[in-house]
Design a protein around this motif. Structure first.
Motif, short mmCIF file in Angstrom:
data_model
loop_
_atom_site.label_atom_id
_atom_site.label_comp_id
_atom_site.label_asym_id
_atom_site.label_seq_id
_atom_site.Cartn_x
_atom_site.Cartn_y
_atom_site.Cartn_z
N LEU A 30 0.29 0.12 -9.50
CA LEU A 30 0.78 -0.38 -8.88
C LEU A 30 1.23 -2.00 -9.79
N ALA A 31 2.17 -1.96 -10.64
CA ALA A 31 2.64 -2.66 -11.79
C ALA A 31 4.22 -3.29 -11.14
N LEU A 32 4.50 -1.56 -10.66
CA LEU A 32 5.76 -1.43 -9.76
C LEU A 32 6.04 -1.09 -8.31
N ALA A 33 5.11 -1.21 -8.09
CA ALA A 33 4.66 -0.99 -6.38
C ALA A 33 4.88 -2.65 -6.42
N VAL A 34 4.60 -3.37 -7.03
CA VAL A 34 4.69 -5.23 -6.46
C VAL A 34 5.42 -5.31 -6.71
N VAL A 35 6.38 -4.53 -7.40
CA VAL A 35 7.85 -4.93 -7.78
C VAL A 35 8.78 -4.37 -6.49
N ASP A 36 8.78 -2.93 -6.38
CA ASP A 36 9.01 -2.64 -4.88
C ASP A 36 8.94 -3.15 -4.14
N ALA A 37 7.22 -3.80 -3.64
CA ALA A 37 7.57 -3.70 -2.34
C ALA A 37 8.11 -5.81 -2.13
N CYS A 38 8.07 -6.76 -3.31
CA CYS A 38 8.66 -7.67 -3.38
C CYS A 38 10.04 -7.31 -3.33
N ALA A 48 -9.58 8.59 -15.12
CA ALA A 48 -8.66 8.42 -14.95
C ALA A 48 -6.92 8.63 -15.09
N GLY A 49 -6.98 8.55 -13.52
CA GLY A 49 -6.18 8.70 -12.60
C GLY A 49 -6.17 7.78 -12.01
N ILE A 50 -7.67 6.87 -11.91
CA ILE A 50 -6.83 5.77 -11.52
C ILE A 50 -6.67 4.59 -12.57
N ASN A 51 -6.72 4.78 -12.87
CA ASN A 51 -6.59 3.92 -15.62
C ASN A 51 -4.93 3.96 -14.65
N ALA A 52 -4.18 5.36 -14.47
CA ALA A 52 -2.57 5.84 -14.13
C ALA A 52 -2.34 4.97 -13.62
N HIS A 53 -2.79 4.79 -11.74
CA HIS A 53 -1.90 4.26 -11.09
C HIS A 53 -2.26 2.84 -10.71
N ILE A 54 -3.85 2.49 -11.63
CA ILE A 54 -3.46 0.57 -11.73
C ILE A 54 -2.74 0.14 -12.30
N GLY A 55 -3.15 0.53 -13.85
CA GLY A 55 -2.40 0.49 -14.72
C GLY A 55 -1.20 0.10 -15.15
N HIS A 56 -0.31 1.13 -13.65
CA HIS A 56 0.69 1.87 -14.76
C HIS A 56 1.72 1.56 -12.64
N ASP A 77 0.92 -1.09 -0.08
CA ASP A 77 -0.30 0.16 -0.40
C ASP A 77 1.43 1.09 -0.01
N VAL A 78 2.14 1.75 0.56
CA VAL A 78 2.93 2.84 1.22
C VAL A 78 3.85 2.53 -0.22
N ARG A 79 4.55 1.88 -0.48
CA ARG A 79 4.99 1.92 -1.80
C ARG A 79 4.10 2.48 -3.12
N PHE A 80 2.54 1.22 -2.80
CA PHE A 80 1.86 1.90 -3.76
C PHE A 80 1.41 3.74 -4.70
N ALA A 81 1.38 4.28 -3.23
CA ALA A 81 0.82 6.00 -2.97
C ALA A 81 2.05 6.50 -3.17
N GLU A 82 2.76 6.08 -2.91
CA GLU A 82 4.64 6.89 -3.00
C GLU A 82 4.88 7.40 -4.29
#
Length: 224
Positions: free
Chosen positions: A114-122, A104-112, A64-69
């Motif tokens: 979130l994928a990078l945040a998953v990698v950050d969190a891993c 449009a904000g949800i599209n940018a945040h989820i579509g791009h 959640d935090v990596r995503f929000a940041e």
């Protein structure tokens, strides 16, 4: 419980930063519209963490935090990547409706992001994406329920929703469920490419551009 207490401060911090943005941005500004939506999501994640709804609180909070940041850096610094650029360019356009800004904000945040945040969190947790899938799904389910609320809250009145209304067709072409599924695939691909930095960068750039293109379509100005 001690572990949960240890990890709650970063969530409180990102909530505080979103509240600061909410207090400083004009109400009709496109970034402000999305920020209010995302603040509600993050506050709900915090409530569910305290309620014990996540099986792995440390993993959920880290994701959640990596995503929000990733969103907060864009919003606070004003240097958006391609996926966020349409929202910044059209944020004050009088022909774009609040629902379009939110999606449009949800599209940018989820579509791009979130994928990078998953990698950050891993990387932070030293785990594989599969170990975050439950947390990913729980956050995704919350976003889906919130998207339904957003459509009800921000959708124009019935007189504007005739079958021929362009907004009806435009919004019907985008799906959060499909975006979430694509994001999970993108996150797994990026994780697999982590030892091939040139390919990972190319993949990320193409993802960024594709999500930005979808965002530009969502922000098509509507006739009065």
């Amino acid at each position: 419980m001690a572990l949960l207490e240890h990890f709650t401060t970063p969530v409180d911090t990102v909530v505080s930063r979103m509240r600061t943005l909410d207090a400083t941005l004009p109400e009709r500004d496109g970034i402000a519209v999305f920020n209010r939506v995302y603040l509600a999501v993050t506050e709900e994640v915090g409530r569910r963490l305290y309620a014990g709804d996540f099986t792995d609180p440390a993993a959920a909070i880290t994701l959640d935090v990596r995503f929000a940041e990733r969103y907060l850096r864009v919003a606070e610094e004003g240097c958006p990547p391609a996926c966020w650029r349409p929202l910044f360019q059209f944020r004050r356009h009088p022909g774009v409706r609040p629902l379009q800004f939110a999606l449009a904000g949800i599209n940018a945040h989820i579509g791009h992001d979130l994928a990078l945040a998953v990698v950050d969190a891993c990387r932070t947790l030293g785990c594989e994406p599969a170990e975050l899938e439950d947390e990913f799904d729980r956050v995704g389910d919350l976003l889906v329920s919130l998207e339904e609320h957003i459509r009800e809250e921000l959708m124009p009145g019935p007189d504007l929703l005739q079958i021929a209304d362009p907004l009806t067709h435009l919004l019907g072409a985008w799906s959060l469920d499909r975006a979430r599924d694509a994001t999970w695939s993108a996150a797994r691909a990026l994780w697999a490419l982590r030892r091939l930095p040139d390919l990972a960068e190319e993949f990320t750039d193409r993802l960024d551009g594709a999500v930005g293109f979808a965002g530009r379509m969502l922000l098509t100005p509507m006739p009065d």
